[in-house]
Design a protein around this motif. Structure first.
Motif, PDB file in Angstrom:
ATOM      1  N   GLU A 222       0.868  -1.190   0.003  1.00 51.78           N
ATOM      2  CA  GLU A 222       0.100   0.000   0.016  1.00 51.78           C
ATOM      3  C   GLU A 222       0.972   1.280   0.136  1.00 51.78           C
TER       4      GLU A 222
ATOM      5  N   ARG B 155      -1.539  -1.012  -4.073  1.00 49.73           N
ATOM      6  CA  ARG B 155      -2.738  -0.133  -4.035  1.00 49.73           C
ATOM      7  C   ARG B 155      -2.269   1.283  -3.654  1.00 49.73           C
TER       8      ARG B 155
ATOM      9  N   ASN C  29      -3.372   5.066  -2.170  1.00 49.32           N
ATOM     10  CA  ASN C  29      -4.687   5.975  -1.680  1.00 49.32           C
ATOM     11  C   ASN C  29      -4.701   7.228  -2.022  1.00 49.32           C
TER      12      ASN C  29
ATOM     13  N   ASP D   9      -8.657   0.854   1.239  1.00 54.02           N
ATOM     14  CA  ASP D   9      -7.794  -0.068   0.509  1.00 54.02           C
ATOM     15  C   ASP D   9      -7.403  -1.350   1.195  1.00 54.02           C
TER      16      ASP D   9
END
Length: 325
Positions: free
Chosen positions: A177, A209, A211, A221
């Motif tokens: 992330e 991912r 954000n 997420d």
């Protein structure tokens, strides 16, 4: 007899004047330490108040910690600080903050740029207006900035790959992330980690991912990643926003999976001690404040600066935190 006395007095006066001339300094001397550390020397030559602007990518406890170190380093000097940051990562706001600093004619700007391409013309505009700019944490190498304070993001990523390998014993599945896909810092960290994992391990990256610097997006997420990949072994958070929200999710769900991150913040320290974070790579952020002030002082005094100050990086674990870190 009077002539002899007058001559003797004249002779004595000449001796005194000669002695005074010989004992007087011929000019200013530079100490060895001054000649070896021009930036430090320049920082001690200011006797007027200076205004320095500090611009962060967002308001966050991580940057509050940096501000405290900058304030501490500023105390010996006549410095006024103007500290600005968007509430969340927002490029337009950071650009406006740069423009305001230029209009205020501050004496120097320390910038942690959100986007190196978008910020380059504003850095150049500041420099052309006679305002030196230094970058820290993230760089804009193609700009007219005076100096960069930070580390090698790719090498940080390589170290994270080694940490993941050791933690998972060379095999398993991880999720990633980050906040900004356009961030050189985060993409370089990811590239370094992926290169290491690909060449040295059998570890699989399930999904990555971003954000966009939004806390709500980060939590969403992470919850989605956990739901879609229930058998994951570890999460790697590429930045402080992702790590902050990972701590919240780990607490709320009582997760026992490994969480690894970049950036030492007060909440990360607490999470390390509590077991929500397993390991963190610190960029020696505690050094930044002193270096930022030294470089701004030197730049405002038109002294030559080293182009890059590499503050290095290190892994910090719970054991290290309880020990000497």
């Amino acid at each position: 007899m009077r002539i002899t006395s007058w001559a003797a007095c004249t002779f004595l006066l000449l001796l005194v004047l000669t002695a005074c001339k010989d004992s007087a300094p011929s000019g200013p001397e530079m100490s060895p330490s001054a000649s070896q550390h021009p930036e430090q020397t320049a920082s001690s030559n200011h006797d007027r108040q200076l205004t320095f602007g500090i611009i962060y990518p967002l308001a966050h406890p991580f940057y509050e910690m940096i501000t405290e170190s900058i304030e501490a380093a500023s105390k010996p000097y006549p410095i006024r600080l103007v500290v600005k940051a968007p509430d969340e990562i927002n490029l337009e706001q950071q650009i406006r903050m740069m423009e305001n600093m230029i209009n205020q004619k501050v004496d120097g700007i320390a910038l942690d740029p959100i986007d190196p391409v978008a910020l380059q013309p504003y850095i150049n505009k500041a420099v052309l207006a006679g305002i030196p700019v230094i970058c820290f944490e993230s760089d804009v190498p193609g700009s007219k900035r005076s100096s960069f304070i930070g580390s090698s993001f790719f090498n940080e990523g390589m170290l994270m790959g080694q940490i993941v390998e050791r933690t998972l014993k060379g095999k398993g599945m991880i999720m990633v992330e980050g906040s900004k896909a356009s961030s050189i810092q985060q993409t370089s960290r990811l590239a370094g980690m992926l290169e290491y994992l690909k060449t040295k391990t059998d570890i699989q990256v399930l999904e990555t991912r971003y954000n966009e610097g939004n806390n709500d997006n980060a939590i969403s997420d992470l919850e989605t990643l956990i739901e879609e990949h229930p058998h994951f072994d570890a999460l790697v958070a590429l930045d402080v926003i992702s790590s902050s929200n990972a701590i919240l999710v780990w607490k709320s769900q009582g997760l026992k999976r490994f969480a690894l991150t970049f950036g030492m913040t007060p909440e990360v320290k607490e999470a390390l001690l509590n077991g929500q974070i397993h390991s963190v790579i610190s960029e020696n952020e505690h050094m930044w404040g002193k270096i930022i002030i030294e470089k701004l002082l030197a730049a405002s005094n038109h002294s030559e600066l080293s182009e890059i100050t590499n503050t290095g990086f290190q892994e910090v674990t719970q054991t290290a935190l309880e020990g000497t870190y």
